[in-house]
Design a protein around this motif. Structure first.
Motif, PDB file in Angstrom:
ATOM      1  N   THR A  28       0.842  -1.196   0.000  1.00  0.00           N
ATOM      2  CA  THR A  28       0.000   0.000   0.000  1.00  0.00           C
ATOM      3  C   THR A  28       0.876   1.245   0.000  1.00  0.00           C
ATOM      4  O   THR A  28       2.027   1.206   0.440  1.00  0.00           O
ATOM      5  N   PHE A  29       0.333   2.338  -0.501  1.00  0.00           N
ATOM      6  CA  PHE A  29       1.010   3.626  -0.445  1.00  0.00           C
ATOM      7  C   PHE A  29      -0.047   4.724  -0.471  1.00  0.00           C
ATOM      8  O   PHE A  29      -1.222   4.469  -0.754  1.00  0.00           O
ATOM      9  N   ILE A  30       0.367   5.941  -0.157  1.00  0.00           N
ATOM     10  CA  ILE A  30      -0.581   7.041   0.013  1.00  0.00           C
ATOM     11  C   ILE A  30      -0.348   8.102  -1.049  1.00  0.00           C
ATOM     12  O   ILE A  30       0.797   8.461  -1.338  1.00  0.00           O
ATOM     13  N   ASN A  31      -1.437   8.611  -1.619  1.00  0.00           N
ATOM     14  CA  ASN A  31      -1.264   9.693  -2.587  1.00  0.00           C
ATOM     15  C   ASN A  31      -1.341  11.053  -1.888  1.00  0.00           C
ATOM     16  O   ASN A  31      -1.549  11.145  -0.671  1.00  0.00           O
ATOM     17  N   ARG A  32      -1.160  12.093  -2.643  1.00  0.00           N
ATOM     18  CA  ARG A  32      -1.063  13.457  -2.088  1.00  0.00           C
ATOM     19  C   ARG A  32      -2.383  13.956  -1.502  1.00  0.00           C
ATOM     20  O   ARG A  32      -2.412  14.952  -0.773  1.00  0.00           O
ATOM     21  N   ILE A  84       4.657  -2.644 -10.046  1.00  0.00           N
ATOM     22  CA  ILE A  84       3.434  -2.623  -9.246  1.00  0.00           C
ATOM     23  C   ILE A  84       2.258  -2.370 -10.173  1.00  0.00           C
ATOM     24  O   ILE A  84       2.326  -1.553 -11.086  1.00  0.00           O
ATOM     25  N   ALA A  85       1.175  -3.086  -9.931  1.00  0.00           N
ATOM     26  CA  ALA A  85      -0.105  -2.818 -10.574  1.00  0.00           C
ATOM     27  C   ALA A  85      -1.030  -2.319  -9.464  1.00  0.00           C
ATOM     28  O   ALA A  85      -1.239  -3.023  -8.470  1.00  0.00           O
ATOM     29  N   PHE A  86      -1.544  -1.105  -9.619  1.00  0.00           N
ATOM     30  CA  PHE A  86      -2.322  -0.521  -8.518  1.00  0.00           C
ATOM     31  C   PHE A  86      -3.769  -0.266  -8.910  1.00  0.00           C
ATOM     32  O   PHE A  86      -4.095  -0.037 -10.077  1.00  0.00           O
ATOM     33  N   ASP A  87      -4.634  -0.332  -7.896  1.00  0.00           N
ATOM     34  CA  ASP A  87      -6.019   0.097  -8.051  1.00  0.00           C
ATOM     35  C   ASP A  87      -6.078   1.603  -7.881  1.00  0.00           C
ATOM     36  O   ASP A  87      -5.581   2.133  -6.873  1.00  0.00           O
ATOM     37  N   PRO A  88      -6.687   2.329  -8.824  1.00  0.00           N
ATOM     38  CA  PRO A  88      -6.825   3.774  -8.652  1.00  0.00           C
ATOM     39  C   PRO A  88      -7.679   4.126  -7.443  1.00  0.00           C
ATOM     40  O   PRO A  88      -8.414   3.288  -6.903  1.00  0.00           O
ATOM     41  N   SER A  89      -7.580   5.365  -7.008  1.00  0.00           N
ATOM     42  CA  SER A  89      -8.390   5.849  -5.897  1.00  0.00           C
ATOM     43  C   SER A  89      -9.867   5.531  -6.122  1.00  0.00           C
ATOM     44  O   SER A  89     -10.356   5.564  -7.259  1.00  0.00           O
ATOM     45  N   PHE A  90     -10.542   5.202  -5.050  1.00  0.00           N
ATOM     46  CA  PHE A  90     -11.994   4.983  -5.029  1.00  0.00           C
ATOM     47  C   PHE A  90     -12.438   3.683  -5.699  1.00  0.00           C
ATOM     48  O   PHE A  90     -13.637   3.472  -5.893  1.00  0.00           O
ATOM     49  N   ALA A 113       1.916   9.078  -7.110  1.00  0.00           N
ATOM     50  CA  ALA A 113       2.074   8.428  -5.809  1.00  0.00           C
ATOM     51  C   ALA A 113       2.732   7.067  -5.962  1.00  0.00           C
ATOM     52  O   ALA A 113       3.519   6.644  -5.105  1.00  0.00           O
ATOM     53  N   ALA A 114       2.416   6.372  -7.044  1.00  0.00           N
ATOM     54  CA  ALA A 114       3.087   5.102  -7.321  1.00  0.00           C
ATOM     55  C   ALA A 114       4.587   5.318  -7.513  1.00  0.00           C
ATOM     56  O   ALA A 114       5.409   4.518  -7.051  1.00  0.00           O
ATOM     57  N   VAL A 115       4.950   6.413  -8.172  1.00  0.00           N
ATOM     58  CA  VAL A 115       6.363   6.750  -8.329  1.00  0.00           C
ATOM     59  C   VAL A 115       6.970   7.070  -6.969  1.00  0.00           C
ATOM     60  O   VAL A 115       8.107   6.660  -6.673  1.00  0.00           O
ATOM     61  N   ASP A 116       6.253   7.802  -6.111  1.00  0.00           N
ATOM     62  CA  ASP A 116       6.730   8.062  -4.752  1.00  0.00           C
ATOM     63  C   ASP A 116       7.109   6.759  -4.061  1.00  0.00           C
ATOM     64  O   ASP A 116       8.160   6.648  -3.421  1.00  0.00           O
ATOM     65  N   PHE A 117       6.211   5.777  -4.172  1.00  0.00           N
ATOM     66  CA  PHE A 117       6.463   4.480  -3.541  1.00  0.00           C
ATOM     67  C   PHE A 117       7.707   3.818  -4.142  1.00  0.00           C
ATOM     68  O   PHE A 117       8.583   3.330  -3.414  1.00  0.00           O
ATOM     69  N   LEU A 118       7.794   3.810  -5.458  1.00  0.00           N
ATOM     70  CA  LEU A 118       8.895   3.111  -6.114  1.00  0.00           C
ATOM     71  C   LEU A 118      10.253   3.720  -5.772  1.00  0.00           C
ATOM     72  O   LEU A 118      11.225   2.990  -5.534  1.00  0.00           O
TER      73      LEU A 118
END
Length: 326
Positions: A28-32, A84-90, A113-118
């Motif tokens: 998991t990771f957090i967006n802005r 990483i394959a991520f589910d978009p917000s919501f 945010a995915a780049v932040d995580f990476l």
């Protein structure tokens, strides 16, 4: 940053077979905007001790990471990338309320945010980060590449410009002030209805059963989202669809506004027989520089590039990233 508590499944519930060539786990990771996103992390086996190039993948529009984006991520991990394959917000297993809503701004931020995580992972090379956007997330990926200089290379597959199709209709058949005004009237009327009802009305996913006069591309969507090929219980398109009012923000915000200022490399891939090919063709015309390219796959329709591994040009994608993440 406060993390939402997400309900993440521990089962392998993808619509594709798990590879024995990569390690997989949930992250998991957090967006802005403070939304916690859920992702599947894929790492090639026997890659310990070597900083890896990294890729973030998302899409199609209304899909989840257990579908097409996960297949792309796992396949690229087999080729030596941390992905990483991520589910978009919501949507999917990611957080955010209300559910089943999209935003050109927030969903572009999801890629960032995915780049932040990476970039914070010890086993990746932070100067070798790319992204892959499929279908509607292709437009988000281009927008992310225009704003995030940490992204060194971008691939879009069967790309949709969701702002263009919402504002102008398919094939720009509704490109007039009068028709956009009618859409705004209807959508804002729906806002009132939703507020009075204290819930958001869903637009409905891919129709099932199909009407007799369904266009061929809708039949293609049905073949993916409503059959064993691609159905998933958390997928919006497989079930109730987006909130009706999701379209509102896309009417006023052109995603590709500054795409001509992207300095990093971009590869756009589309099927020759796809109803949506014009999105990639027109996006390519706006891009500048000798590190931009358009690849048209003969005879392929829009959804062929979701999961048909004999059609998706993974070798070309790999060669592109190897060149521009070097």
């Amino acid at each position: 940053m406060k993390t939402e508590k997400l309900n993440l499944t521990s089962d392998w519930d993808k619509v594709f077979t798990q590879s024995d060539k990569v390690h997989h786990k949930k992250v998991t990771f957090i967006n802005r905007y403070g939304i916690t996103l859920a992702a599947d992390l894929y790492v090639p086996k026997n890659a310990e001790g070597t900083p890896l190039p990294a890729l973030a993948v998302s899409g199609p529009f209304g899909a989840i990471k257990e579908q097409s984006s996960g297949l792309y991520a796992q396949t690229m991990a087999e080729k030596g990338y941390l992905t990483i394959a991520f589910d978009p917000s919501f949507t999917g297993e990611s957080g955010g309320t209300p559910r089943n809503v999209a935003s050109p701004d927030i969903n572009t931020e999801d890629f960032q945010a995915a780049v932040d995580f990476l970039v914070t992972q010890d086993n990746i090379d932070s100067e070798k980060i790319g992204i892959i956007g499929i279908c509607g997330w292709g437009g988000m990926a281009i927008n992310a590449a225009a704003i995030d200089t940490r992204i060194k290379a971008t691939v879009t597959s069967t790309m949709y410009d969701m702002t263009r199709v919402n504002a102008n209709g398919y094939f720009d058949s509704e490109d007039s002030e009068a028709q956009r005004f009618e859409k705004r009237q209807a959508l804002n009327k729906q806002r009132t209805v939703d507020y009075n009802n204290s819930e958001y009305q869903l637009a409905g996913g891919v129709p099932d059963p199909l009407p007799d006069d369904a266009p061929d591309f809708v039949k293609d969507y049905h073949d993916y989202y409503k059959t064993q090929r691609g159905y998933h219980a958390r997928s919006l398109n497989s079930n109730g669809g987006w909130n009706v009012t999701t379209s509102l923000s896309f009417l006023n915000m052109p995603l590709l506004q500054y795409s001509d200022e992207i300095r990093s490399a971009v590869l756009l891939i589309h099927g020759e027989q796809a109803h949506s090919t014009y999105f990639s063709e027109d996006a390519y015309k706006k891009l500048k520089g000798d590190n931009k390219s358009l690849m048209i796959i003969p005879d392929a329709v829009h959804t062929d590039l979701y999961d048909k591994t004999d059609i998706i040009p993974f070798e070309t994608i790999d060669a592109f990233f190897k060149k521009y993440l070097s």
